[in-house]
Design an enzyme around this catalytic site. Structure first.
Site, PDB file in Angstrom:
ATOM      1  CG  ASP A   1      -2.085   0.937   1.105  1.00 37.77           C
ATOM      2  OD1 ASP A   1      -2.154   1.659   0.077  1.00 37.77           O
ATOM      3  OD2 ASP A   1      -2.919   0.980   2.013  1.00 37.77           O
TER       4      ASP A   1
ATOM      5  CG  ASN B   1      33.670 -34.983  10.869  1.00 35.15           C
ATOM      6  OD1 ASN B   1      33.218 -34.534   9.832  1.00 35.15           O
ATOM      7  ND2 ASN B   1      32.950 -35.083  11.989  1.00 35.15           N
TER       8      ASN B   1
END
Length: 828
Positions: free
Chosen positions: A323, A670
């Protein structure tokens, strides 16, 4: 307390007495005591549960069992190292997830819904989670009902109960009892949590809160049924696919190792360690950290994220429907003039409008505030008006009607609202002291006046007196809300980033078209709500791409416009702050509201702005794109490394007479590679990646994974050949060399693949750079660390062998850079 679950069948007075309450609500002390009791009964020790959850995934549990088995077999060192690495990984995951959860909680605390309640007879605002049974809640249009309870007082109350009943139309409600067996839709004297006040006002006695309410009982079902974003669906599917591949590969590796006669415990630990290293188990946690970091960054720009997954949609948005008021304009609405039908100044029109504004109580309105401010400045006396009744504003009538008793005792209806709707109830028009028939010629004059004022940027309301159907048009109210300074530059900046702004307004076509010209929207057709109503969904979707302004739009048409853009292939953002914006906010790919919006709009939104500023949306889009880019970086780099490791390990298990790495070495590799990977959340992003919308493309990521995963595997095989055929490396030297190469190539992949540019032309964030340098230095130093190296079965590497390994890493970086350029050229 109320007896049984049929409290709506009891009189409000009896309910209040049983809850220890009354017309003035609870005392502050009693309300505080009940709120503390409610908080104490909630979930406790969330941090401890999160920490424990780091060690309860199936793979980690198997690894712990394997370590305990090693203890039983008196392999003390291996067992303790495995447990230490598992603990380190768990702490790393916990700190990241806990930090993300704290950040999310902090963000949500800034969006806590406030509820107006009576405490000791005084009206105060309290957070929703402090509302307790016995409270008296004060509700107005746009509020969400904070609990289940009985209506004590109401004025023109209409409630939207679609969330519970599916009924599209609001329901009139008033104090009273309903039969015990009445369904929710027939309990007209009761209000229920999650429903919203469409118009009017009310006071309610809260009887149930939280999970004890009707809405609370189904809320988990609604959350489960909530449609996931494209990103969340893609992430879940991709993770599941990787997990399936991992299970197959690890099972084959374990079977091959046992078939070759290797030790059972070592083979089992190797397989599980491999599974931990290559599974995507940390992917959701890392993504949460990345999104939370992005959300925190967006908060600094005044953009609060209610739903983390919506960051991807914000970054992918290419159409923004909004708007005008407050977003494109300053939001400082002022009454410029009150005029008669001919455009002449009229004190009587202002007086009647001010009386209507003061007497109507169904809905707060910024326009009413502007009218009353102008009346006060003109020193108008409104004491002669006394309210008799009113017809509240709704989004079909689009007008306020108040019946008032005038000073002389006469009664008169005063109506103000949208020009078209007010004119529908008029048969005459004011002319001097008399009236004229409102015929076609008069209506044409009204339309010409409306067009002229609209093209000058004025928003116009009409005012009439008398019974609808035979009312007299008294005049018009002209409001002006100037455009924001620099708004045209902001709209142009959004267009450069691939986002087109579309005006969706209930205002008339002339003032909407005027605003479009001021802010620089493309010249084109202004489509009205009447024209939209004449089109079916397919026809609207076919035409919608070239339309920049939608004017005189009905509330239900806003959702149709959003869905039409989506059907035409656009990712749609919708910005709204009103009661009638909620359906469009929910339908949009990303719903955007403001902190000052009505409850129902704010709770329907994904993103909440601290101020209604298009610049904030532009910065939010950039932050969203930055966050999504970093998330995709992690996914693409990690999955390609995982895929390459899977293939390499599977081949090495068959080709080598020994395991290519020991379980503790795999786990250490890892753990160390995860340290810099986590820093991707705050990595710098190249400007060109922020210039256009990005979307989740699972096919492209899969191709990326296969290409760079296989490049990694080829260099692993080259490493194997060089070590066995040239250096004739034994088990210890082989494992140490491949550990160094594997870790360094993962780091090189991180730097090369994080950008589409040549990697030396894109500077990484400092944390990513220095954490990677630290891990690289550690990888090179570990073989020469004496007792520490011995713990992990590493041995010092001869200088020539280490130089050869580093040469392979540099060659890998060069090949990966060349392959990256070719991949992006073909993909783009």
């Amino acid at each position: 307390m109320p007896n049984g679950n049929e409290w709506w069948a009891d009189k409000a007075e009896g309910l209040a007495a049983s809850l220890g309450s009354g017309p003035g609500g609870l005392t502050p002390e009693e309300a505080r005591r009940r709120a503390e009791h409610h908080a104490a009964s909630g979930p406790r020790h969330p941090a401890l549960r999160l920490f424990i959850s780091q060690f309860t995934t199936p793979l980690v549990l198997i690894l712990i069992v394997g370590a305990l088995l090693s203890l039983v077999l008196r392999e003390w060192v291996d067992a303790l190292i495995i447990l230490a690495i598992v603990a380190g990984s768990g702490v790393l995951g916990f700190t990241q997830e806990y930090g993300a959860s704290r950040a999310i909680a902090e963000l949500r605390s800034r969006l806590v819904r406030q509820v107006r309640v009576l405490r000791g007879g005084a009206e105060v605002s309290v957070p929703l989670d402090e509302v307790v049974p016995g409270d008296v809640a004060v509700l107005k249009a746009g509020d969400l009902v904070p609990g289940d309870g009985a209506i004590l007082h109401s004025d023109a109350l209409q409630v939207d109960e679609a969330v519970l009943t599916g009924e599209a139309f609001p329901v009139e409600k008033s104090p009273g009892v309903s039969p015990a067996e009445a369904p929710v839709s027939q309990r007209l004297g009761a209000l229920f949590q999650g429903t919203s006040i469409r118009s009017g006002t009310a006071r309610m006695l809260v009887v149930k809160t939280g999970r004890e309410t009707q809405f609370g009982a189904i809320e988990h079902t609604l959350e489960a049924a909530e449609e996931k974003t494209e990103f969340a669906r893609g992430l879940a599917g991709f993770g599941a696919m990787l997990m399936r591949v991992m299970i197959v590969v690890v099972s084959l590796v374990l079977a091959a190792s046992l078939f070759l006669g290797r030790d059972l415990v070592t083979s089992l630990l190797f397989a599980v360690a491999l599974a931990v290293a290559i599974s995507p188990q940390l992917l959701p946690a890392i993504v949460s950290v990345t999104l939370a970091a992005g959300a925190r960054r967006m908060t600094r720009h005044g953009v609060l994220v209610r739903r983390l997954e919506s960051i991807e949609n914000l970054g992918g948005m290419d159409v923004l429907c909004t708007d005008k008021t407050g977003t494109l304009t300053k939001g400082a609405i002022a009454l410029s003039a009150a005029v008669g039908p001919e455009g002449e100044q009229s004190g009587e029109v202002l007086r009647l409008a001010a009386a209507n504004a003061r007497l109507q109580t169904a809905m707060a309105s910024a326009l009413d505030e502007a009218i009353l401010s102008a009346a006060s400045a003109a020193s108008l006396d409104l004491s002669g008006f006394e309210k008799i009744e009113e017809i509240p504003y709704d989004f079909t009538r689009r007008r306020f009607s108040v019946k008032a008793r005038l000073a002389g005792g006469a009664e008169e209806w005063i109506c103000k609202g949208a020009v078209k709707e007010v004119l529908e109830g008029c048969s005459t028009i004011r002319s001097g002291e008399g009236t004229l028939l409102l015929d076609a010629a008069a209506r044409e004059k009204v339309e010409a006046f409306l067009r002229a004022k609209g093209e000058d940027g004025f928003r116009t309301l009409a005012l009439s007196t008398g019974q609808e159907g035979s009312a007299c048009l008294e005049g018009f109210l002209l409001f002006y809300d100037p455009p924001k300074r620099g708004i045209a530059r902001t709209v142009a900046a959004m267009l450069r980033r691939g986002i087109t702004v579309r005006i969706v307004s209930g205002d008339n076509r002339y003032v909407s078209g005027h605003m479009a010209r001021i802010i620089g929207l493309p010249e084109g057709e202004v489509v009205t709500g009447e024209q939209i109503a004449a089109l079916d969904d397919d026809a609207l979707a076919a035409r919608i791409g070239g339309i920049s302004v939608f004017a005189e739009v009905e509330p239900q048409q806003k959702e149709r416009i959003v869905r039409a853009f989506q059907k035409a292939g656009h990712a749609v953002g919708y910005m709204g702050d009103g009661i009638n914006d909620a359906p469009a906010l929910r339908a949009a790919d990303v719903g955007i509201s403001v902190d000052s919006a009505v409850d129902v709009a704010r709770e329907s939104a994904d993103i909440v702005l601290l101020r209604p500023d298009l610049n904030a949306i532009r910065r939010g889009v950039e932050d969203g794109r930055r966050t999504f880019a970093n998330t995709l970086k992690y996914i693409a780099i990690t999955t390609s490394a995982n895929f390459g490791n899977m293939v390499s390990m599977a081949l090495a298990t068959v080709l080598l007479p020994f395991l290519p790495m020991l379980p503790v070495q795999i786990l250490l590799n890892n753990f160390l590679s995860d340290l810099p990977a986590i820093a991707i959340a705050g990595d710098a992003v190249d400007r060109e990646r922020l210039a256009s919308a990005q979307r989740w493309d699972i096919r492209r990521i899969r191709n990326f994974m296969i290409l760079f995963g296989l490049i990694s595997t080829l260099f692993d095989l080259a490493t194997f050949a060089l070590l066995r055929l040239v250096f004739h490396a034994d088990e210890a030297h082989f494992r140490t060399s491949w550990f160094v190469v594997s870790l360094l190539t993962e780091l090189m992949a991180l730097f090369v693949l994080r950008t589409k540019r040549p990697f030396w032309q894109s500077a990484p964030a400092r944390l990513l750079l220095w954490s990677s340098v630290f891990v690289a230095a550690l990888a090179l130093a570990l073989p020469y660390s004496g007792p520490i190296a011995a713990l992990f079965a590493f041995v010092p590497l001869p200088p020539l062998q280490m130089a050869a390994m580093l040469g392979l890493v540099l060659l890998y970086a060069l090949v990966t850079e060349v392959a990256k350029r070719r991949h992006h050229l073909q993909a783009d």
